[in-house]
Design a protein around this motif. Structure first.
Motif, PDB file in Angstrom:
ATOM      1  N   PRO A  91       1.120  -1.034   0.365  1.00  0.00           N
ATOM      2  CA  PRO A  91      -0.019  -0.307  -0.084  1.00  0.00           C
ATOM      3  C   PRO A  91       0.976   1.179   0.185  1.00  0.00           C
ATOM      4  N   LYS A  92       2.127   1.332  -0.139  1.00  0.00           N
ATOM      5  CA  LYS A  92       2.673   2.634   1.212  1.00  0.00           C
ATOM      6  C   LYS A  92       3.146   2.492  -0.452  1.00  0.00           C
TER       7      LYS A  92
ATOM      8  N   ILE B 243      -7.692   2.070  -5.381  1.00  0.00           N
ATOM      9  CA  ILE B 243      -7.210   0.743  -5.660  1.00  0.00           C
ATOM     10  C   ILE B 243      -7.876  -0.003  -6.516  1.00  0.00           C
TER      11      ILE B 243
ATOM     12  N   GLU C 190       0.840   4.605  -2.914  1.00  0.00           N
ATOM     13  CA  GLU C 190       0.697   5.276  -3.363  1.00  0.00           C
ATOM     14  C   GLU C 190       1.798   6.540  -2.545  1.00  0.00           C
TER      15      GLU C 190
ATOM     16  N   SER D  78      -6.617  -2.035   2.081  1.00  0.00           N
ATOM     17  CA  SER D  78      -6.109  -1.020   2.188  1.00  0.00           C
ATOM     18  C   SER D  78      -5.486  -0.302   0.917  1.00  0.00           C
ATOM     19  N   LEU D  79      -5.267  -0.770  -0.110  1.00  0.00           N
ATOM     20  CA  LEU D  79      -5.204  -0.558  -1.507  1.00  0.00           C
ATOM     21  C   LEU D  79      -7.141  -0.263  -1.743  1.00  0.00           C
TER      22      LEU D  79
ATOM     23  N   ALA E 251      -5.430   7.046  -9.130  1.00  0.00           N
ATOM     24  CA  ALA E 251      -5.830   5.025  -8.380  1.00  0.00           C
ATOM     25  C   ALA E 251      -6.599   4.314  -8.703  1.00  0.00           C
ATOM     26  N   ASN E 252      -7.642   5.120  -9.461  1.00  0.00           N
ATOM     27  CA  ASN E 252      -9.197   4.290  -9.868  1.00  0.00           C
ATOM     28  C   ASN E 252      -8.519   3.981 -11.256  1.00  0.00           C
TER      29      ASN E 252
ATOM     30  N   GLN F 260      -7.675   3.128  -0.927  1.00  0.00           N
ATOM     31  CA  GLN F 260      -6.809   4.172  -1.979  1.00  0.00           C
ATOM     32  C   GLN F 260      -7.956   4.217  -3.216  1.00  0.00           C
TER      33      GLN F 260
END
Length: 975
Positions: free
Chosen positions: A829-830, A874, A833, A868-869, A843-844, A872
């Motif tokens: 995830p980091k 994703i 990002e 988590s993803l 992101a989409n 964002q």
């Protein structure tokens, strides 16, 4: 006394000529009227030149034509004074310039007359000549002398050269008469050949001779009585010694006049004594100043310091020199209007007045202050003041000296001294806070300095140690040891190290100290003493012992570590070579130990490793060595084996022993197996490094074929291992050299035929072997952990390219594969990002693909990562769906967007019934769960038709396009 001006003594008829007139006219005018000069004026009667008897002398001397114009021979720009000039001031000015005539003008600058020395003498008079002043005091000592037969032209040249207006004529060594400028000029007017006539023809024979001891006043009266301008002077023997001229008398008269004035002033002062002592003193001082004015004024002005006479009441400068106002950047006029407080920048007006009062009481003061210049600049000033009462009025004589540069230098020096003091203090603090013993000695072994720690060693203050030697503080034997080491360090010229066991004076500490001693030298390189540092290495020595243990044994299990095992193996090989025996090396790797660590924690894993080590130790013979190579890998060196199969038999026994269950302290019951690689000496290698390498290869073979077994080393294993190592090396180089490239395979919407997205597929463009497909290097990358770097590169490059296409109007969803290694070892995830933030890609528009097997490992951690993803924005997809072991219950927990049907199910539709049933079920399940479904590997229209009929959302495969480089893919989008 009445003041006489020049205007009052001028004749009523000034003689003037124009510059355009001839010399002859000037000569004729001078002869007719008996005058010594003619003034040359312009059209407005302004003097532009003067023609004197001396100029006439030049006409004769140089035989200049008398018709020459005056502007060619006159003296231009004559010295002019105003007719209002006082007589004596005018004479002083003429005397200072060295002239014999003064041209007088009115306020309009017009010529009004000429004043000669004769005029001054007639009006000044010589009544005041002192009777004690003699002719010898005033006469000229070197008169011009010519003979009677000298030609007038030669005499004129001599007079012009000597710049004198007369000559004494000798005949046979005796004075025969005098000849003057005027005599020559008049004769030249009368006769044109006058220059060739003899002096005897025109000389004055009615001359007067006087003695040099005759009073000057009598000589002057003799001149007046006979109407002559010169007197020949002889000494007592009758020898010619000089000539007394009217000029000499006038010079003496003027000096006598000033003496007369002083006497008059004294007489007047006596008459007006009631005006007070102050006035008399001022007059007296004025007289002294006037007599020495020129000398003292020059000296006064030449002083580099500002000198002022200050009125104590007004605090203004009454007198001052040039330096006094120049250093403050004022003009003299401006400075004269200032009082002290106008430029004093430190003291207030009241403070200045109090200082003046103190100076009046004490008589003097010397201090430093700050003055402000006209421009506002502040300068440092040294002031020396003395009190002076003049005519009952209090003054101060002050000397100001600009000491700005000196103060700047002092401040700089002070700053340097302060800095040195700080540095010294810092260095002293530093030395005293260093735990080492620091000291210095002279050549005789006496201490010069030491730090606080050293004071503790001797149990004395530095002041008690300095000047003494080691013999004053420690045992003589130890002191002699110190002295010998000191001498050795000084003699060698190099730092000398030795270890010393030292006991502090208070017996509170003792230990091993490493002492470094070096000769101390001065600036010329001469040895002047010794510098020493002793460092406590007791703890280091203890640590070295501990490190020696740690260096050879595994800290967890207590077994030999890799280093000791390699050393033992080398020694065992050497022994086997000597004894011609065989030995075996077995490497064990615990099966699925990582899963135990992940499931039960590292504490449980460490406890298990301790139990395994104990079982290994119990199974070995005395003399054999078991060691832990790292992680879950162990190795055993078995010496003196008879048959090769003995090593395999031992491996089986040890594996069997390991497979028995383990009961951990936390209550967990665990089973673990092991795989074994076996090598023999001398069959499989001649040295320790080769045997270890070959044992690794055999272990790799055992693990890849079937866990819980062993394998002997073969040459085929070496080739495979070398190929794997070479591939890993090439792969690392590819990462560094950026040899990777992304291809993009379109993902097509079945209903509309539009390209909605693409999957990013990596290719390796090896410079030696060309394009390498992912199947050839991805497994190696996953095995070596390089997949993390490669996966991150793919993610960043995909987002970078996606942003370019998005800016060009192509609204695509780009899919990137994420491996199990990345999921388990990277913060996905980091990383995502940060990559999106740096690239600007939304992101989409990013889709991450994970396989079923990846999702099912560490299920709880994976679910948290996926959520988590998804937070964002994703998109998430399950890749190769249908090949794993996921269930509906698992699928419901994962925030999935897309199911990708594996190519193996799509290849044979619509001909293979089982595959058709599986694909139909997957599509239905996906629709039921709200997922989009994408079929991979579509190559024929029949497949597309079947998928469209069953409601599949998208397809991906060669039917639309193979994977393409970015530029080719963009052409596909445009087309």
């Amino acid at each position: 006394m009445k003041s006489i001006t020049l205007k009052s003594i001028l004749s009523s008829e000034p003689f003037m000529l124009r510059a355009e007139e001839a010399v002859a006219k000037a000569l004729e005018l001078m002869a007719r009227h008996g005058i010594s000069s003619v003034i040359i004026v312009d059209g407005e009667k302004r003097p532009v030149g003067i023609f004197t008897e001396h100029d006439a002398l030049r006409i004769v001397a140089e035989r200049i034509d008398t018709q020459t114009l005056l502007n060619e021979v006159m003296t231009p720009e004559p010295f002019c004074v105003q007719e209002s000039f006082e007589l004596h001031d005018a004479y002083a000015a003429m005397e200072k310039k060295g002239y014999r005539h003064l041209v007088v003008i009115n306020t309009a600058g017009e010529f009004t007359g000429v004043v000669s020395e004769g005029d001054f003498l007639r009006h000044i008079g010589f009544e005041q000549l002192s009777r004690q002043k003699l002719v010898a005091d005033a006469m000229g000592n070197s008169p011009l002398i010519v003979k009677t037969e000298t030609l007038l032209g030669d005499a004129a040249r001599l007079m012009q050269m000597r710049k004198c207006d007369y000559a004494v004529v000798l005949d046979g060594g005796e004075p025969a008469g005098l000849i003057t400028e005027r005599d020559i000029a008049h004769r030249y007017i009368e006769e044109s050949n006058a220059a060739d006539q003899r002096v005897a023809d025109v000389l004055h024979r009615d001359f007067k001779i006087i003695q040099k001891n005759l009073p000057l006043q009598k000589a002057a009266m003799l001149m007046e009585e006979h109407g002559i301008h010169q007197l020949i002077v002889e000494d007592e023997t009758g020898m010619l010694v000089g000539l007394l001229s009217r000029h000499d008398v006038l010079h003496a008269v003027h000096g006598a006049y000033f003496d007369f004035l002083m006497r008059v002033i004294d007489q007047k002062n006596s008459a007006i004594i009631n005006m007070g002592e102050r006035k008399r003193e001022l007059h007296k001082e004025k007289a002294i100043i006037e007599r020495n004015a020129l000398k003292f004024q020059k000296l006064f002005e030449a002083l580099p310091d500002g000198v002022l006479l200050l009125d104590s009441v007004t605090m203004q400068a009454v007198e001052f020199n040039r330096a006094a106002y120049q250093y403050l950047e004022y003009s003299a006029e401006e400075f004269a209007q200032l009082s002290i407080n106008n430029y004093e920048a430190v003291e207030s007006l009241q403070e200045t007045r109090r200082r003046i009062e103190a100076i009046a009481r004490n008589g003097c003061d010397t201090f430093e202050t700050v003055h402000r210049t006209k421009t506002g600049e502040l300068i440092d000033v040294w002031v020396n003041v003395i009190s002076a009462d003049i005519l009952n009025h209090h003054y101060m004589i002050a000397v100001y000296r600009d000491i700005s540069e000196q103060k700047t230098a002092q401040r700089k020096l002070l700053s340097q001294q302060e800095q040195l003091e700080r540095q010294s203090t810092f260095l002293r603090t530093l030395l005293d806070n260093i735990p080492d013993l620091i000291f210095s000695k002279d050549l005789e072994g006496n201490y010069l300095a030491c730090n606080k720690t050293f004071e503790r060693f001797f149990g004395a203050a530095e002041s008690q140690i300095v000047g003494k030697s080691d013999f004053d503080f420690v045992d003589p034997k130890l002191a002699q040891f110190f002295r010998e080491n000191d001498k050795a360090a000084i003699d060698s010229g190099r730092p000398r190290n030795n270890e010393e066991y030292l006991v502090f004076a208070d017996n509170e500490y003792e230990g091993i100290f490493e002492s470094t001693k070096v000769a101390m030298k001065d600036n010329q390189g001469n040895v002047i003493g010794l510098l020493g540092i002793s460092r406590d290495i007791t703890e280091r020595k203890e640590n070295e012992k501990r490190l020696e243990t740690l260096a050879n044994y595994d800290p967890l299990t207590g077994l030999a570590n890799r280093s000791l095992l390699q050393s033992h193996l080398k020694n065992a090989i050497d022994k086997a070579k000597r004894d011609k025996t065989r030995l075996a090396l077995l490497i064990f790797d615990l099966d699925r130990f990582k899963d135990i660590n992940d499931s039960y924690g590292h504490g449980a894993g460490d406890e298990l490793l301790l139990m395994v080590a104990e079982r290994f130790s119990l199974r070995l013979r005395e003399g054999d060595l078991i060691g832990r190579l790292g992680g879950d890998e162990f190795a055993a060196v078995i010496e003196d084996i008879t048959r090769p199969e003995d090593a395999g038999r031992l491996a089986e026994e040890m594996v069997a022993a390991l497979e028995s269950g383990y009961q951990l302290s936390g209550g967990e019951s665990i089973h673990v197996g092991a795989s074994v690689g076996i090598v023999l000496f001398p069959e499989h290698g001649e040295d320790a490094a080769v045997l270890l390498q070959h044992a690794d290869a055999a272990l790799y073979k055992a693990k890849s074929e079937r866990r819980g077994t062993y394998r002997y080393y073969t040459d085929e294993l070496t080739d495979s291992a070398r190929h794997r190592i070479e591939s890993e090396s090439r792969l690392r180089r590819a990462i560094i050299n950026n040899e990777f490239e992304l291809y993009y395979q379109p993902q097509v919407h079945i209903a509309t035929g539009r390209i909605l997205g693409a999957e990013a597929l990596i290719r390796w463009n090896d410079p030696d072997r060309g394009m390498i497909p992912p199947s050839a290097f991805i497994p190696i990358a996953e095995e070596t952990g390089l997949i993390g770097e490669i996966g991150l590169w793919v993610l960043r490059e995909t987002c970078r390219q996606g942003k370019i296409w998005l800016d060009r109007g192509h609204r695509l969803t780009l899919a990137v594969n994420v491996s199990a290694h990345q999921v388990h070892h990277q913060n996905i995830p980091k990383l995502v990002e940060e990559t999106l933030l740096n690239s600007g890609y939304p992101a989409n528009r990013l889709e991450l693909e994970l396989t079923e097997s990846t999702l099912m490992q560490r299920e709880e951690e994976t679910v948290a990562m996926l959520h988590s993803l998804r937070a964002q924005g994703i998109r998430l997809a399950i890749d190769d769906f249908g090949t794993g072991y996921s269930s509906l219950s698992y699928l419901k927990r994962f925030p999935i967007d897309v199911l990708k049907i594996d190519k193996s199910f799509v290849d044979d539709i619509p001909f293979e019934a089982d595959d058709m049933a599986i694909v139909t079920a997957i599509i239905a399940m996906g629709q039921a769960l709200g997922f989009q479904v994408l079929a991979e590997g579509t190559e024929r229209i029949e497949q597309i038709d079947f998928l469209r009929e069953k409601g599949c959302t998208m397809y991906q495969g060669y039917f639309k396009s193979p994977p393409l480089p970015a530029k080719e893919f963009e052409k596909l989008l445009i087309g």
